[in-house]
Structure formats: C-alpha cells, structure tokens
Write a protein that holds these residues in place. Structure first.
Motif, PDB file in Angstrom:
ATOM      1  N   TRP A 224       0.831  -1.203   0.000  1.00 18.80           N
ATOM      2  CA  TRP A 224       0.000   0.000   0.000  1.00 18.80           C
ATOM      3  C   TRP A 224       0.869   1.258   0.000  1.00 18.80           C
ATOM      4  O   TRP A 224       0.634   2.207  -0.743  1.00 18.80           O
ATOM      5  CB  TRP A 224      -0.911  -0.004   1.232  1.00 18.80           C
TER       6      TRP A 224
ATOM      7  N   GLU B 227       0.775   4.197  -2.775  1.00 15.99           N
ATOM      8  CA  GLU B 227       0.424   5.568  -2.410  1.00 15.99           C
ATOM      9  C   GLU B 227       1.551   6.534  -2.749  1.00 15.99           C
ATOM     10  O   GLU B 227       1.314   7.633  -3.222  1.00 15.99           O
ATOM     11  CB  GLU B 227       0.106   5.648  -0.916  1.00 15.99           C
TER      12      GLU B 227
ATOM     13  N   GLU C  53      -4.687   3.032   5.257  1.00 16.11           N
ATOM     14  CA  GLU C  53      -4.887   4.486   5.153  1.00 16.11           C
ATOM     15  C   GLU C  53      -4.484   5.184   6.448  1.00 16.11           C
ATOM     16  O   GLU C  53      -3.793   6.200   6.435  1.00 16.11           O
ATOM     17  CB  GLU C  53      -6.349   4.813   4.823  1.00 16.11           C
TER      18      GLU C  53
HETATM   19 ZN    ZN Z   1      -5.236   6.587  -0.308  1.00 10.99          ZN
END
Ligand code: ZN
Ligand code: 0X9
Ligand code: ZN
Length: 299
Positions: free
Chosen positions: A77, A81, A282
């Motif tokens: 992730w 990102e 996140e």
């Molecule tokens: Zn994001």
C-alpha cells in the motif's frame, strides 16, 4: 492477480514488485539484498525521485513475522500511495525529492504462511524448524524474552544473525548506515507504536523525542477512524524481548527506530479480515508520513 485490498501470495507480490518498478522508472529502483534460506530473492525497492547524488533515506520492512499479513499489505500500500501521489501530495513530493525510502515488502519470504512466525531454517539435532528473526539481531541477543529452544516460537537462533534473512538486512543497513536516518518495521497486532529499548528497561538517550514523535504519530493515525494506539518503549509497553531489529538499528546509530504493531487488539488477531486492509493502511500511512516528515525536517 495482485490486489491492494487482498492478502496476496508471494508469487503475486513478486510479479507486482517487478511490474510496479518497471512502470515507475523515475521513482522506483529494485535491488536484491540476498537470498533466503530456501533460496528466494529478497527484493528491496528504493522509492524516491532519481537524482545524481546519494540521498538521506528511511528504511522500512514488512513481514519479519510471516503470519502478520496486514504488515505485508501495508508495504504494498505504501509503495502504491507513494508513487500515485508523487506530484500531487506536497508531503510525499517533498519527501521523495529530498529522501529515498527503502522498502523491503517481504522480509521473511520462506515463512510467509497463515499461522507461521519464524524463518524456515533447519538445524541439525532438532526436528523443529526456524528461528524468530526478531530475536536474532545483535541487541542483547538471547538474554531476555527469547528462547534457546529451537522449538519455541521465540527461538533466538544458533547465534547472532544465524538467519540469512537477518544477516542480509543487517548487512544492507550497516553498508548504508551513514544515509539511513530512520528504521521502521511493521508488525501486527496490538495497535502499538514502539521504540527502544526492548532488550533492557533503561531508557534510550533520545527517549523524550522518540516518545513525543510516537505520540504525535499515534494521534494523527487515530484522527482518521478513531483507532487507538499506545506508544512507548518496547520493554514496558509490550514486553521485554532481546534481539529485535529496532533496538539493533537504534544502537547502530539510526535514531528514529520504530516498531508498528498494526490492527487489531486481538479480536481477529493475525486473521484480520481483508475488509480492514484499506482502512488500516490508510490510517497507518498518516503515521508513517508524519514520522517521515519529522525526520526530513530534522535532517
Ligand atoms: Zn489513499
Ligand atoms: O515480539 C515481537 O517481536 C514484536 N511483537 S509481535 O507480536 N509482532 O511478535 C514486538 C517487537 C518489539 N521490539 C523488540 N522486541 N525489539
Ligand atoms: Zn511481529
């Protein structure tokens, strides 16, 4: 096929490592820091705007413990990102212009399996397999919270850096010691942000700064979904345990050495549902970006 909101297997991650690197030639470069016990390559990605000179860097690894799958998901992730927000997110843009982030997406490749923790090395005289890579670093090795028994889940290994995966990572960090300003290692679970020391009760020389950065990072993490984190030195916040990578990196001179213990607090434990990958990643991004910005500001 690869999916950021699923737990990908090793072959899928390996193909993804190669394709995301070739799709982002000015932001990602790939090296191999060595092979695992069973001979698989340990790919390390360097994320940062290519520049002619050597940049200060942050080192982050995921998956020291094989069964902590949300950890592996986070490294993937983070890379996504970073490359997809470079140029639009001012924090990421500035970070990757000035610094590089070395990401080891899968530390313990051989062990990557649903409920396994350790490496997969074999030892003559024992039918038990593997050592705990996070008890195998040269930080008060095997003195506290670690076991001499090869069958234990916290077996410290036959000697310091006996596990080839640990040696490969330690060699890379030693060789790049002068540029590595922060060491982040991603585990699960317990929702903690830990820093040295764990191999002793004594406080780190930088204790108050490490604590205030951790508390601020935990605060920003919680601002998204209200997830509660506790921060503090490993020995008193989780348990005393020697041979960990964070303590080793810190004593080598990498001041900002943090262990993240991601979601949850035990309801699902290691079996965190895939529906929690996105929110967990996140919120964790916010904390990692906070620490990175702090390190960058204090170069
Ligand atoms: Zn994001
Ligand atoms: O015990 C560990 O290695 C980590 N917890 S886990 O549940 N992911 O296994 C905590 C590591 C904290 N740091 C050190 N012990 N150095
Ligand atoms: Zn762990």
């Amino acid at each position: 096929s690869h999916d950021y909101t699923k737990y990908n297997n090793w072959n899928t991650i390996q193909d993804w490592v190669i394709s995301i690197t070739s799709a982002n030639p000015t932001l990602i470069s790939r090296t191999t820091i060595g092979n695992t016990y069973e001979g698989r390559p340990m790919h390390l990605l360097k994320i940062g705007k290519s520049s002619g000179s050597t940049k200060p860097a942050i080192f982050m690894d995921c998956g020291i413990h094989a069964r902590e799958w949300i950890s592996h998901a986070f490294c993937q992730w983070f890379i996504k990102e970073a490359v997809s927000t470079y140029g639009s997110d001012p924090k990421i843009t500035s970070l990757l212009d000035q610094m590089d982030v070395f990401v080891l997406p899968v530390f313990n490749v051989d062990g990557y399996n649903r409920m396994w923790r350790k490496t997969r090395s074999k030892k003559s005289g024992s039918s038990c397999v593997g050592a705990d890579p996070n008890r195998n670093f040269d930080a008060g090795w095997c003195t506290l919270g670690a076991s001499n028994s090869p069958c234990s889940d916290t077996y410290c290994g036959a000697s310091v850096e006996s596990e080839i995966e640990v040696k490969n990572v330690a060699n890379f960090i030693r060789q790049n010691r002068s540029i590595i300003k922060a060491y982040l290692t991603i585990h699960s679970y317990s929702q903690l942000l830990l820093f040295p020391y764990s191999y002793k009760y004594g406080l780190a020389a930088d204790h108050s700064e490490l604590l205030s950065v951790a508390e601020a990072a935990s605060q920003v993490l919680g601002s998204l979904y209200g997830t509660k984190y506790t921060s503090g030195p490993g020995a008193t916040t989780i348990y005393p345990a020697s041979g960990g990578s964070d303590d080793w990196a810190y004593d080598l001179g990498v001041k900002y050495a943090y262990t993240f213990e991601l979601r949850d607090t035990g309801y699902y434990g290691f079996l965190l549902p895939e529906s929690q990958i996105k929110p967990t990643c996140e919120e964790t991004m916010l904390a990692v970006k906070y620490i990175a910005a702090y390190v960058q500001k204090n170069l």
